[in-house]
Write a protein that holds these residues in place. Structure first.
Motif, PDB file in Angstrom:
ATOM      1  N   GLY B   9      -7.411  -2.029   6.514  1.00 40.39           N
ATOM      2  CA  GLY B   9      -6.098  -1.504   6.152  1.00 40.39           C
ATOM      3  C   GLY B   9      -5.190  -2.601   5.623  1.00 40.39           C
ATOM      4  O   GLY B   9      -5.322  -3.763   5.984  1.00 40.39           O
ATOM      5  N   TRP B  10      -4.297  -2.234   4.728  1.00 38.13           N
ATOM      6  CA  TRP B  10      -3.300  -3.172   4.193  1.00 38.13           C
ATOM      7  C   TRP B  10      -2.086  -2.364   3.787  1.00 38.13           C
ATOM      8  O   TRP B  10      -2.216  -1.282   3.203  1.00 38.13           O
ATOM      9  N   SER B  11      -0.918  -2.842   4.115  1.00 38.25           N
ATOM     10  CA  SER B  11       0.268  -2.060   3.766  1.00 38.25           C
ATOM     11  C   SER B  11       1.409  -2.980   3.376  1.00 38.25           C
ATOM     12  O   SER B  11       1.435  -4.166   3.710  1.00 38.25           O
ATOM     13  N   VAL B  12       2.336  -2.420   2.622  1.00 38.39           N
ATOM     14  CA  VAL B  12       3.551  -3.126   2.220  1.00 38.39           C
ATOM     15  C   VAL B  12       4.719  -2.321   2.737  1.00 38.39           C
ATOM     16  O   VAL B  12       4.855  -1.134   2.400  1.00 38.39           O
ATOM     17  N   LYS B  13       5.555  -2.951   3.523  1.00 41.67           N
ATOM     18  CA  LYS B  13       6.760  -2.273   4.028  1.00 41.67           C
ATOM     19  C   LYS B  13       6.446  -0.883   4.547  1.00 41.67           C
ATOM     20  O   LYS B  13       7.024   0.116   4.108  1.00 41.67           O
ATOM     21  N   ASN B  14       5.524  -0.788   5.462  1.00 36.18           N
ATOM     22  CA  ASN B  14       5.165   0.477   6.115  1.00 36.18           C
ATOM     23  C   ASN B  14       4.507   1.496   5.191  1.00 36.18           C
ATOM     24  O   ASN B  14       4.224   2.612   5.603  1.00 36.18           O
ATOM     25  N   LYS B  15       4.305   1.112   3.938  1.00 38.22           N
ATOM     26  CA  LYS B  15       3.583   2.027   3.053  1.00 38.22           C
ATOM     27  C   LYS B  15       2.123   1.557   3.015  1.00 38.22           C
ATOM     28  O   LYS B  15       1.838   0.419   2.649  1.00 38.22           O
ATOM     29  N   ALA B  16       1.238   2.458   3.428  1.00 39.63           N
ATOM     30  CA  ALA B  16      -0.173   2.093   3.458  1.00 39.63           C
ATOM     31  C   ALA B  16      -0.719   2.052   2.036  1.00 39.63           C
ATOM     32  O   ALA B  16      -0.601   3.021   1.291  1.00 39.63           O
ATOM     33  N   ILE B  17      -1.259   0.899   1.660  1.00 38.18           N
ATOM     34  CA  ILE B  17      -1.852   0.763   0.329  1.00 38.18           C
ATOM     35  C   ILE B  17      -3.347   1.052   0.432  1.00 38.18           C
ATOM     36  O   ILE B  17      -3.926   1.711  -0.420  1.00 38.18           O
ATOM     37  N   VAL B  18      -3.949   0.515   1.491  1.00 35.08           N
ATOM     38  CA  VAL B  18      -5.344   0.808   1.798  1.00 35.08           C
ATOM     39  C   VAL B  18      -5.379   1.149   3.274  1.00 35.08           C
ATOM     40  O   VAL B  18      -4.762   0.460   4.080  1.00 35.08           O
ATOM     41  N   GLY B  35     -11.249   5.405  -9.003  1.00 39.04           N
ATOM     42  CA  GLY B  35     -10.047   6.007  -8.449  1.00 39.04           C
ATOM     43  C   GLY B  35      -8.919   5.810  -9.434  1.00 39.04           C
ATOM     44  O   GLY B  35      -8.967   4.903 -10.260  1.00 39.04           O
ATOM     45  N   PRO B  36      -7.893   6.666  -9.371  1.00 37.78           N
ATOM     46  CA  PRO B  36      -6.792   6.553 -10.332  1.00 37.78           C
ATOM     47  C   PRO B  36      -6.013   5.247 -10.163  1.00 37.78           C
ATOM     48  O   PRO B  36      -6.212   4.529  -9.188  1.00 37.78           O
ATOM     49  N   ASN B  37      -5.117   4.960 -11.101  1.00 34.70           N
ATOM     50  CA  ASN B  37      -4.247   3.782 -10.993  1.00 34.70           C
ATOM     51  C   ASN B  37      -3.520   3.797  -9.657  1.00 34.70           C
ATOM     52  O   ASN B  37      -3.031   4.835  -9.227  1.00 34.70           O
ATOM     53  N   GLY B  38      -3.450   2.649  -9.032  1.00 39.56           N
ATOM     54  CA  GLY B  38      -2.680   2.559  -7.795  1.00 39.56           C
ATOM     55  C   GLY B  38      -3.394   3.120  -6.581  1.00 39.56           C
ATOM     56  O   GLY B  38      -2.790   3.237  -5.514  1.00 39.56           O
ATOM     57  N   SER B  39      -4.681   3.429  -6.706  1.00 35.73           N
ATOM     58  CA  SER B  39      -5.376   4.006  -5.562  1.00 35.73           C
ATOM     59  C   SER B  39      -5.840   2.921  -4.582  1.00 35.73           C
ATOM     60  O   SER B  39      -6.327   3.231  -3.507  1.00 35.73           O
ATOM     61  N   GLY B  40      -5.688   1.655  -4.952  1.00 39.17           N
ATOM     62  CA  GLY B  40      -5.993   0.582  -4.009  1.00 39.17           C
ATOM     63  C   GLY B  40      -7.286  -0.158  -4.298  1.00 39.17           C
ATOM     64  O   GLY B  40      -7.748  -0.928  -3.458  1.00 39.17           O
ATOM     65  N   LYS B  41      -7.843   0.014  -5.489  1.00 39.90           N
ATOM     66  CA  LYS B  41      -9.110  -0.640  -5.802  1.00 39.90           C
ATOM     67  C   LYS B  41      -8.985  -2.161  -5.770  1.00 39.90           C
ATOM     68  O   LYS B  41      -9.787  -2.847  -5.128  1.00 39.90           O
ATOM     69  N   SER B  42      -7.953  -2.670  -6.456  1.00 41.12           N
ATOM     70  CA  SER B  42      -7.807  -4.130  -6.517  1.00 41.12           C
ATOM     71  C   SER B  42      -7.526  -4.707  -5.140  1.00 41.12           C
ATOM     72  O   SER B  42      -8.059  -5.763  -4.774  1.00 41.12           O
ATOM     73  N   THR B  43      -6.695  -4.021  -4.382  1.00 41.38           N
ATOM     74  CA  THR B  43      -6.366  -4.507  -3.038  1.00 41.38           C
ATOM     75  C   THR B  43      -7.619  -4.551  -2.172  1.00 41.38           C
ATOM     76  O   THR B  43      -7.859  -5.541  -1.463  1.00 41.38           O
ATOM     77  N   LEU B  44      -8.429  -3.499  -2.246  1.00 44.79           N
ATOM     78  CA  LEU B  44      -9.667  -3.467  -1.458  1.00 44.79           C
ATOM     79  C   LEU B  44     -10.608  -4.598  -1.877  1.00 44.79           C
ATOM     80  O   LEU B  44     -11.173  -5.300  -1.035  1.00 44.79           O
ATOM     81  N   VAL B  51     -10.015 -13.071  -0.164  1.00 43.20           N
ATOM     82  CA  VAL B  51      -8.858 -13.720  -0.776  1.00 43.20           C
ATOM     83  C   VAL B  51      -7.576 -13.267  -0.082  1.00 43.20           C
ATOM     84  O   VAL B  51      -6.618 -14.023   0.039  1.00 43.20           O
ATOM     85  N   ARG B  52      -7.591 -12.020   0.372  1.00 47.26           N
ATOM     86  CA  ARG B  52      -6.426 -11.508   1.085  1.00 47.26           C
ATOM     87  C   ARG B  52      -6.876 -11.086   2.481  1.00 47.26           C
ATOM     88  O   ARG B  52      -7.881 -10.392   2.631  1.00 47.26           O
ATOM     89  N   ALA B  53      -6.117 -11.529   3.495  1.00 45.98           N
ATOM     90  CA  ALA B  53      -6.470 -11.162   4.862  1.00 45.98           C
ATOM     91  C   ALA B  53      -6.063  -9.718   5.107  1.00 45.98           C
ATOM     92  O   ALA B  53      -4.940  -9.325   4.804  1.00 45.98           O
ATOM     93  N   GLU B  82     -11.077 -11.299 -11.129  1.00 44.23           N
ATOM     94  CA  GLU B  82      -9.831 -10.559 -10.932  1.00 44.23           C
ATOM     95  C   GLU B  82      -9.473  -9.747 -12.170  1.00 44.23           C
ATOM     96  O   GLU B  82      -9.948 -10.000 -13.267  1.00 44.23           O
ATOM     97  N   GLN B  83      -8.589  -8.778 -11.950  1.00 43.71           N
ATOM     98  CA  GLN B  83      -8.181  -7.905 -13.044  1.00 43.71           C
ATOM     99  C   GLN B  83      -7.301  -8.651 -14.046  1.00 43.71           C
ATOM    100  O   GLN B  83      -7.481  -8.556 -15.248  1.00 43.71           O
ATOM    101  N   HIS B  84      -6.334  -9.385 -13.521  1.00 44.27           N
ATOM    102  CA  HIS B  84      -5.442 -10.130 -14.412  1.00 44.27           C
ATOM    103  C   HIS B  84      -5.456 -11.583 -13.988  1.00 44.27           C
ATOM    104  O   HIS B  84      -4.672 -11.976 -13.144  1.00 44.27           O
TER     105      HIS B  84
END
Ligand SMILES: Nc1ncnc2c1ncn2[C@@H]1O[C@H](COP(=O)(O)OP(=O)(O)O)[C@@H](O)[C@H]1O
Ligand SMILES: [Mg+2]
Lengths: 353, 257
Positions: B9-18, B35-44, B51-53, B82-84
């Motif tokens: 799981g990963w979230s920003v300001k209480n909003k779950a991203i993954v 998955g659509p844009n913003g579905s959390g692919k890059s974060t996952l 790279v990200r805890a 990476e994507q960008h």
């Protein structure tokens, strides 16, 4: 077959031996020139003779007064200038690489602002009761300001990559403003006109009072910067595409940022405490060297250290000869040269793309 | 199984991203992440790459928790494109690809001729032979993407994670990269937008709002229903007369009625 002979050609500049061979003679030449040149030029043979007498125990007959000026005054000054130039240039290299910001310079972290507050607190307010020198006050002020900036960045920070870098830069701006305001407050409150002028002169960077005793801190600081940067050259390279990319190349990002930014801050604080804040070296030298030796740090680190040292020796000579009978603050010279050079670099970069 | 995660799981300001993502990547497979844009692919992918805890859950690389491994040891096994990935530095293509050797080098193990050969092969694999001297900011978007892929190949990873690697590529290089990844004897996880390209994968994982909504073979996962519910498009499967494989033909964006 470019693919085959290319690595061999580039490897000259990246080979450690290349720099180990060319750096000492260039540096020695610059030191001798920096000692020989001045308002009253001294023939370079005499400079070399004095150096041989002192270092190699030869007994060339030289004038006692000449020997005194050369050894105690000009050479000490040239050595401090060289160390300071190398240290500031390397701090610039480190901060530009790790913060991914082409405008990062050693004073970004609030260090020069803190140093001036510390120096003013000692010189004007008399903090420390005459026990600590202005240099010590400046050093303490610089480290306090850096501590404040680092703490603010830590509290406000979080995340990696560009966001973390952006937070450090913003914290640095906030810290610099705060300590500059403190300095202005102290001067307005307590300083007389004479003191204010002295402080002003000091803030612009100034090598006038420098003696051998000052080399005890600046030479080790410069060496620390060189060793730390060379040991971490690959880690600095790995940040080329940002912190996330560095992590995916096996760099422990937090540890590298923490230790190298810490070294850059320490080195800058030592330099500033002895010479005041000499601007533009840490910004211009790394950019100029990137255009000449490329972006890889195996070459960029030694090239920047050497160029920074030579540049400050030259700037110091200019500061002594430009106005007859008067010494200009060296910071004015570096800015007068650095600003146009920086403009040229910006334009050349654009033309090359 | 070589790479896996549990309850990630990963979230920003209480909003779950993954949230609550559990996944086992099989050795040698090519796993598509769609998955659509913003579905959390890059974060996952970033969490899978170490790279990200993750905020919650664990990632395991060859049965050891990622958090207990040294960053360098991870990088010797796993590479991320990476994507960008961009830079303002005027780095040459060859220097950028050489960065891929970073995790293997140290004071005791300096750069060797072998590394030059690995870099040459990586440049060849992405069709960038002869680009070695070019400066990064003179490259097109697709060429930059291929440089990043070559850099990852120079890491000689056992696991390759790619975040929308075909984005800026012309069709020839899209197919070349996909077939290259397919042909590598390694495990790969690849985020893709082109669903027809996703059909090439061994398995597909569908992300929606940060959660896995489907995981399995492409023929089972990609259905007309799925296209409508997850991607909001109307589409149908037709058969390619050339080789009998299924092809998705899209008709229109699906409108809620
Ligand atoms: N650091 C961040 N801060 C705020 N929002 C973020 C951050 N990283 C990702 N997001 C948000 O998380 C969502 C998922 O992002 P991402 O993983 O990049 O999706 P995808 O790659 O599937 O398009 C997006 O809505 C994005 O805006
Ligand atoms: Mg993405």
């Amino acid at each position: 077959m470019t693919a085959v002979d290319l690595p061999r050609r580039r490897s000259t500049a990246r080979n450690g031996w290349y720099w180990a061979v060319i750096a000492p003679p260039i540096l020695l030449g610059a030191l001798v020139a920096g000692t020989a040149l001045g308002e009253t030029p001294i023939p370079w043979e005499i400079v070399v003779q004095v150096l041989c007498n002192k270092l190699l125990g030869t007994e060339y007959p030289v004038d006692r007064i000449d020997a005194g000026i050369i050894w105690n005054y000009r050479l000490a000054r040239a050595v401090v200038a060289a160390s300071c130039g190398a240290g500031l240039a390397l701090s610039g290299v480190v901060l530009q690489a790790l913060l991914r910001n082409a405008l990062a310079d050693p004073y970004l972290l609030g260090i020069s602002a803190g140093a001036s507050t510390g120096a003013v607190a000692v010189a004007v307010i008399g903090l420390g009761g005459g026990v600590i020198s202005m240099s010590a006050g400046a050093f303490i002020g610089a480290m306090c300001a850096f501590g404040f900036v680092a703490l603010l960045a830590h509290v406000a920070g979080g995340g990696t990559g560009l966001r973390a870098a952006g937070v450090i830069i913003l914290a640095g701006i906030a810290g610099s403003q705060l300590f500059n305001a403190l300095t202005a407050f102290l001067i307005a409150k307590s300083a007389n006109a004479e003191q204010a002028r002295g402080i002003m002169f000091w803030l612009l960077g100034n090598l006038s009072g420098v003696r051998w005793s000052d080399t005890v801190s600046v030479v080790p600081a410069a060496l620390l910067g060189i060793v730390a940067c060379l040991a971490n050259a690959r880690a600095l390279d790995a940040f080329t595409f940002g912190a996330d990319s560095a992590a995916s190349l096996g760099i422990s990002v937090k540890r590298t940022q923490f230790s190298l930014i810490g070294v850059a801050a320490l080195v800058t604080a030592v330099m500033v405490s002895i010479t005041g804040s000499i601007g533009f070296v840490g910004l211009v030298i790394p950019h100029a060297m990137r255009m000449i030796v490329g972006t890889r740090h195996r070459a960029l680190v030694p090239a920047s250290a050497l160029a920074g040292a030579v540049f400050l020796i030259a700037a110091d000579v200019l500061s002594r000869v430009i106005l007859p009978g008067q010494v200009l603050p060296i910071g004015v010279v570096t800015a007068l040269i650095g600003a146009p050079v920086f403009a040229v670099i910006l334009i050349a970069r654009k033309a090359n793309t | 199984m070589i790479l896996s995660c549990e309850n990630l799981g990963w979230s920003v300001k209480n909003k779950a991203i993954v949230s609550n993502v559990s996944l086992q990547v099989e050795t040698g497979e090519m796993l598509g992440l769609i998955g659509p844009n913003g579905s959390g692919k890059s974060t996952l992918l970033r969490m899978l790459a170490g790279v990200r805890a993750p905020a919650s859950g664990t990632v395991k690389l060859a049965d050891s928790p990622m958090s207990s491994l040294r960053q360098r040891d991870i990088a010797c096994k796993l590479a991320l494109v990476e994507q960008h990935a961009d830079t303002e530095d005027r780095i040459t293509v060859r220097d950028a690809v050489e960065l891929g050797r970073t995790p293997f080098l140290s004071a005791l193990r300096p750069w060797q001729g072998e590394d030059d050969q690995i870099v040459n092969r990586a440049l060849d694999a992405v069709d960038l032979r002869g680009f070695g001297d070019r400066i990064w900011n003179t490259l097109s978007g697709g060429e930059r993407q291929r440089v990043q892929i070559a850099r990852a190949l120079a890491q000689q990873p056992e696991i390759l994670l790619l975040d929308e690697p075909t984005n800026h590529l012309d069709i020839r290089h899209q197919l070349a990269i996909l077939h290259l990844v397919r042909g590598l004897p390694i495990t790969s996880v690849i985020a893709l937008h082109d669903l027809n390209q996703a059909l090439m994968c061994d398995r597909i994982c569908v992300l929606q709002d940060g959660q896995i909504v489907a995981l399995g073979a492409p023929s089972e996962i990609l259905t007309v229903q799925r296209l409508r519910n997850t991607f909001g498009v109307c589409g149908h499967f037709i058969t390619d007369p050339y080789d009998g494989t299924p092809v998705i033909r899209f008709h229109s964006a699906h409108k809620e009625s």
